[in-house]
Enzyme design. Structure first.
Site, PDB file in Angstrom:
ATOM      1  CE  LYS A  79      -3.916   1.992   2.588  1.00  0.00           C
ATOM      2  NZ  LYS A  79      -4.806   1.787   3.762  1.00  0.00           N
ATOM      3  CB  SER A 153      -7.867   3.567   2.781  1.00  0.00           C
ATOM      4  OG  SER A 153      -7.036   3.004   3.779  1.00  0.00           O
ATOM      5  CB  SER A 177      -8.252   0.453   5.535  1.00  0.00           C
ATOM      6  OG  SER A 177      -8.863   1.699   5.773  1.00  0.00           O
TER       7      SER A 177
END
Length: 602
Positions: A79, A153, A177
């Site tokens: 990420k 996210s 997330s």
């Protein structure tokens, strides 16, 4: 291995393909980069590593023994709020970008173990959102339906695993997330206990609550990543040692809780509601005890993360940047974080008091259950729906996720099937901090009962393997006499939080006696390989922190030693010193204390 563009990236399968000479890490990464480029319209990556950036990783692997590195040649995605040395970190905001000299601790541990980074994944800007639509690098599309949200996210992290571009990926999880995108893309999403995976080198969202999460095709792969990455970090003040946590023990089948009918919500989604209760019915058929729990205290706690003072931590994380560049931020993200400017120190204390009250209130709810199950989200939305009402619908998605880190839980999202519209759906299991391995073991046992494949490319769910998962917090303890269920000393186990794992027998290598000492009748188990028999035992999971106090209660000539079970494994158990059987009555032929008591009092 299978075809060029549909190879099996499960860690065990990939490891076997390397060993058989079917593939090399260099060949694999070439194929994966090519395949990733073909999904450009999904907006999965912010930065895909170039050949030059991949070369050092490949050269290093080619110079070392695969058996010396537990994740040798295993591709993963990171990420883009987690640092990878020499590659820009943007947190999905180009104006924020910087190039770190060193990798985040968690990324470096994985690289040191032989894993190969493929790229930096798209995400909701500054990890603020559960949707995957809040990025200037484009909306990250669902792996199953291009028009549906992927979840956030950690959107690109999840979609990259679901589309077979890597074996696992790293996300972060402050409010859900690491679980919401897993549910929407048919994946395992592990949210470890706070502090077990270092957050050094991670752009903070809510620093005191941030967790690095793991997306994987199955629980065994998540466990292998956890084994490597869950290391205490002296340079991260929020880091914790796994062994310092003291979670409760679980029995062979943990008692499961679900929200009561008055406190569960599906946002009007009848498909989601039916599927959740069908899943619970399946668990009951498998023999699990399920209890309804008043979920309102958890729902109230969830509101604290975005409606309370913790929003201020999001502001603190990027304060200097936001003061200069707020106008270029995603409007929803900017609006949420800007709300912190209205908060005061008094609000922070009020939030702290509210959380303390919630912690005390919810602690009592664990007395009747081992593990809580909820829908991962009440529903799912299309990209169009989300963009029409971004903040309200995002809040709905966090119904069952926002409270987790505030209350210090480990959690895992697991697929449970597909909706009538073809979209994946699942549930989340959670329990107190330190139960990470127990959750992974439970998911490994259940996953294949609900779905045959993982991700969006029909990768088979790995066959369950209970011995794969260790539990460092509890010791299997074999009891043979007065500590058996229903006998006078069983309470000494119960009051220490021990849970029954199984009733079984020893290997046929023991003699069994009723000892002459009183007032409580007790047996003696003595090993005799030449003329022994099998004796019935109960094996209990005893929390390690209570083993010492339990040992102090055991009178001579009894003690704890190694007892061999009928399946060949050895566990800690009651044994008797040889001198203790002088004058004792041999009861070996009865096969166990319960049988002997029935005969003796019959």
């Amino acid at each position: 291995m299978s075809t060029k563009h549909n190879f099996d990236l499960r860690i065990s399968s990939l490891r076997q393909a390397y060993a058989d000479g079917e593939l090399s890490p260099r060949e694999l990464m070439t194929l994966l980069v090519e395949k990733a480029e073909s999904y450009e319209d999904h907006n999965i990556f912010i930065h895909l590593l170039s050949d030059e950036e991949l070369e050092p990783y490949l050269t290093r692997l080619e110079a070392c023994d695969p058996s010396s590195h537990p994740l040798w040649g295993i591709p993963f995605v990171i990420k883009d709020n987690i640092d990878l040395a020499g590659v820009p970190t943007t947190a999905a905001c180009p104006e924020y970008a910087y190039v770190p000299e060193a990798s985040a601790t968690v990324a470096q541990l994985l690289v040191d173990a032989g894993a190969i980074p493929l790229g930096k994944a798209n995400m909701d800007q500054f990890a603020t959102g559960l949707v995957g639509t809040r990025s200037p690098y484009g909306v990250c599309h669902n792996a199953f339906d291009f028009n549906m949200i992927s979840g956030g996210s950690s959107s690109g992290s999840a979609v990259s695993v679901a589309l077979n571009l890597c074996s696992f990926s790293l996300g972060t999880d402050t409010a859900g997330s690491g679980r919401v995108p897993a549910a929407f893309n048919n994946l395992i999403g592990l949210k470890p206990s706070k502090g077990l995976l270092s957050t050094k080198g991670v752009v903070p969202a809510v620093r005191s609550q941030d967790v690095v999460s793991v997306f994987a095709l199955n629980s065994q792969d998540a466990y292998e990543v956890f084994e490597v990455a869950a290391q205490a970090d002296a340079e991260d003040e929020f880091s914790r040692k796994e062994m310092d946590l003291m979670p409760p023990a679980w029995g062979a089948r943990p008692v499961l809780g679900i929200p009561s009918s008055e406190t569960i919500s599906f946002a009007g989604d009848e498909q989601a509601e039916k599927h959740f209760y069908d899943s619970i019915a399946e668990l009951k058929k498998q023999g699990y005890e399920v209890k309804e729990i008043n979920f309102q205290p958890w729902l109230d706690t969830a509101k604290l993360l975005y409606e309370g003072a913790w929003v201020a931590e999001r502001y603190v994380a990027i304060e200097a940047f936001m003061e200069e560049f707020e106008n270029v931020m995603d409007p929803s993200v900017g609006a949420i974080i800007a709300g912190a400017r209205k908060l005061s120190a008094a609000d922070a204390y009020k939030g702290s008091y509210a959380l303390q009250k919630a912690q005390a209130l919810t602690a009592s709810l664990w007395q009747d259950i081992d593990c809580m199950l909820t829908p991962t989200t009440p529903t799912i939305y299309s990209i169009e729906q989300m963009q029409s009402d971004p903040i309200k619908l995002n809040s709905v998605l966090g119904t069952y996720t926002n409270f987790m880190n505030l209350l210090d839980y480990a959690a895992l999202a697991m697929p449970t099937g597909f909706r009538e519209d073809g979209l994946p759906i699942g549930l989340t299991m959670f329990a107190p901090a330190g139960t990470d391995r127990l959750l992974m073991k439970l998911a490994d046992k259940l996953h294949g009962h609900f779905v045959p494949t993982s991700g969006a490319k029909e990768t088979p769910v790995t066959t369950t393997h209970s011995e794969f998962f260790a539990n460092p917090h509890a010791i299997p303890l074999a009891v043979v006499g007065a500590h058996l269920t229903g006998f006078p000393l069983n309470g000494q186990l119960i009051e220490r939080g021990a849970k029954l794992l199984q009733t079984t027998k020893t290997a046929p290598k023991y003699n069994f006696y009723e000892l002459s000492e009183r007032p409580i009748l007790k047996p003696g188990l003595v090993k005799n390989e030449a003329a022994g028999v099998s004796i019935e035992v109960e094996v209990w999971a005893m929390p390690k922190q209570h083993l010492g106090s339990f040992l102090a209660l055991i009178p001579s000539p009894l003690g704890l030693g190694k007892v061999e079970l009928i399946n060949g494994t050895q566990v800690v158990g009651f044994v008797c010193e040889p001198y203790g059987i002088e004058g004792a009555k041999s009861i070996s032929l009865t096969g166990g204390w319960r049988n002997w008591m029935a005969v003796r009092t019959g």
